[in-house]
Design a protein around this motif. Sequence first.
Motif, mmCIF file in Angstrom:
data_model
loop_
_atom_site.group_PDB
_atom_site.id
_atom_site.type_symbol
_atom_site.label_atom_id
_atom_site.label_comp_id
_atom_site.label_asym_id
_atom_site.label_seq_id
_atom_site.Cartn_x
_atom_site.Cartn_y
_atom_site.Cartn_z
ATOM 1 N N MET A 117 1.203 -6.095 -0.322
ATOM 2 C CA MET A 117 0.579 -4.850 -0.649
ATOM 3 C C MET A 117 0.242 -4.115 1.203
ATOM 4 S SD MET A 117 0.445 -2.887 -3.384
ATOM 5 C CE MET A 117 -0.458 -2.039 -3.330
ATOM 6 N N ARG A 146 4.306 -10.060 -4.592
ATOM 7 C CA ARG A 146 3.157 -8.384 -5.054
ATOM 8 C C ARG A 146 2.015 -8.450 -4.254
ATOM 9 N NH1 ARG A 146 -0.443 -5.904 -7.386
ATOM 10 N NH2 ARG A 146 -0.445 -3.929 -8.055
ATOM 11 N N GLU A 147 1.508 -9.358 -4.116
ATOM 12 C CA GLU A 147 -0.252 -9.397 -3.137
ATOM 13 C C GLU A 147 0.766 -9.394 -2.299
ATOM 14 O OE1 GLU A 147 -1.399 -12.708 -5.098
ATOM 15 O OE2 GLU A 147 -2.718 -11.976 -7.130
ATOM 16 N N LEU A 198 4.165 -11.932 -8.885
ATOM 17 C CA LEU A 198 3.183 -11.251 -8.770
ATOM 18 C C LEU A 198 2.590 -11.797 -7.307
ATOM 19 C CD1 LEU A 198 0.227 -10.693 -9.657
ATOM 20 C CD2 LEU A 198 -0.073 -12.701 -10.449
ATOM 21 N N SER A 199 2.916 -13.305 -6.819
ATOM 22 C CA SER A 199 2.467 -13.133 -5.157
ATOM 23 C C SER A 199 3.181 -12.969 -4.329
ATOM 24 C CB SER A 199 3.335 -15.038 -5.132
ATOM 25 O OG SER A 199 4.279 -15.675 -5.507
ATOM 26 N N HIS A 201 1.058 -18.086 1.233
ATOM 27 C CA HIS A 201 0.733 -18.107 0.079
ATOM 28 C C HIS A 201 1.147 -19.313 -0.794
ATOM 29 C CE1 HIS A 201 -0.332 -14.048 0.067
ATOM 30 N NE2 HIS A 201 -0.955 -14.511 -0.903
ATOM 31 N N GLU A 218 6.347 -1.989 -6.876
ATOM 32 C CA GLU A 218 5.611 -1.609 -6.472
ATOM 33 C C GLU A 218 5.994 -0.771 -5.626
ATOM 34 O OE1 GLU A 218 2.166 -0.328 -6.484
ATOM 35 O OE2 GLU A 218 2.395 -2.290 -6.741
#
Length: 286
Positions: A126, A122-123, A119-120, A286, A154
């Motif tokens: 993006m 991809r964030e 998740l991190s 992050h 993604e």
Amino acid sequence: MGVRACRPDSDDSAVTSAPPESPDRRAGRATSKPPPERRSGRWFRPIRVLVTPGCPDPDRSVLQRLPPRLVSPDGPGEPSDTGGPALPPAGPRLRREADRRVGLGLRLWELGSRASTALSLREAAMPLMEDLHAVVGHHIQLGVLDDAEVLFLERLSAPAAVVNYTRIAGRLPLHVSSSGLVLLAHTDADVQQRTLAGPLRAYTPDTITNPGRLRAMLDHVRHEDVAFCPGFIHPDACGIAVPVRSQAGAVVAALAVIVPNDGDARAQVPALRAAARGIGRRLASH
């Protein structure tokens, strides 16, 4: 009075009487709950049936006799694996369609999205992927190494983009795609040896299927920090990928563009490298 217990195929001479059960034992049995690991274990049963090896459709398993409780909506609340508050219902874990195929329900999608270690990544990726997509105008995709394959987290596309077989949550063998070659070039030696040992499936006549050529390609990718794959999966498409590195320098993903297989393909490399460096910087924050 004792409880008569016998096997269905036994005669009367084999019948024995079990000792009577005490009231305390009956009460304890009625109020006892399965241990937490058994209660939480039911979360994993739907996942096991979804990853049945050899399923012809990787998105949905063809299961003719799946227990109804796995495809029905969740009840008023499910115990959490950590012993915290019950998780609220959020739709069926699995769904059964008219042809009896079984697919993911919203509940499993939600849990998988929350728990994903990607998740991190991809964030962080993006915003840079969107900027790169505005420049390139074709497919932009982010892939990671998983079980000797490249798994795509993604993908951004456009209506007029060149043909591309990749999709989000799709997989490809490491030797056929630019993302896979980048990841393979920077992974452990045992994964490299298993891939080189084959089989190396050919998607087009340009796919590398010779172990010697593949080993030379991996050396080139490590030296140039880019994988260039014209026509490896489709004759009309060219995949170009570069590594995404963590703050410590480890390759954590591959960022790729899929563009027309023509003389302009290599012109995308500078923008691709700049986006990969930007993702790496965002990961560090992050």
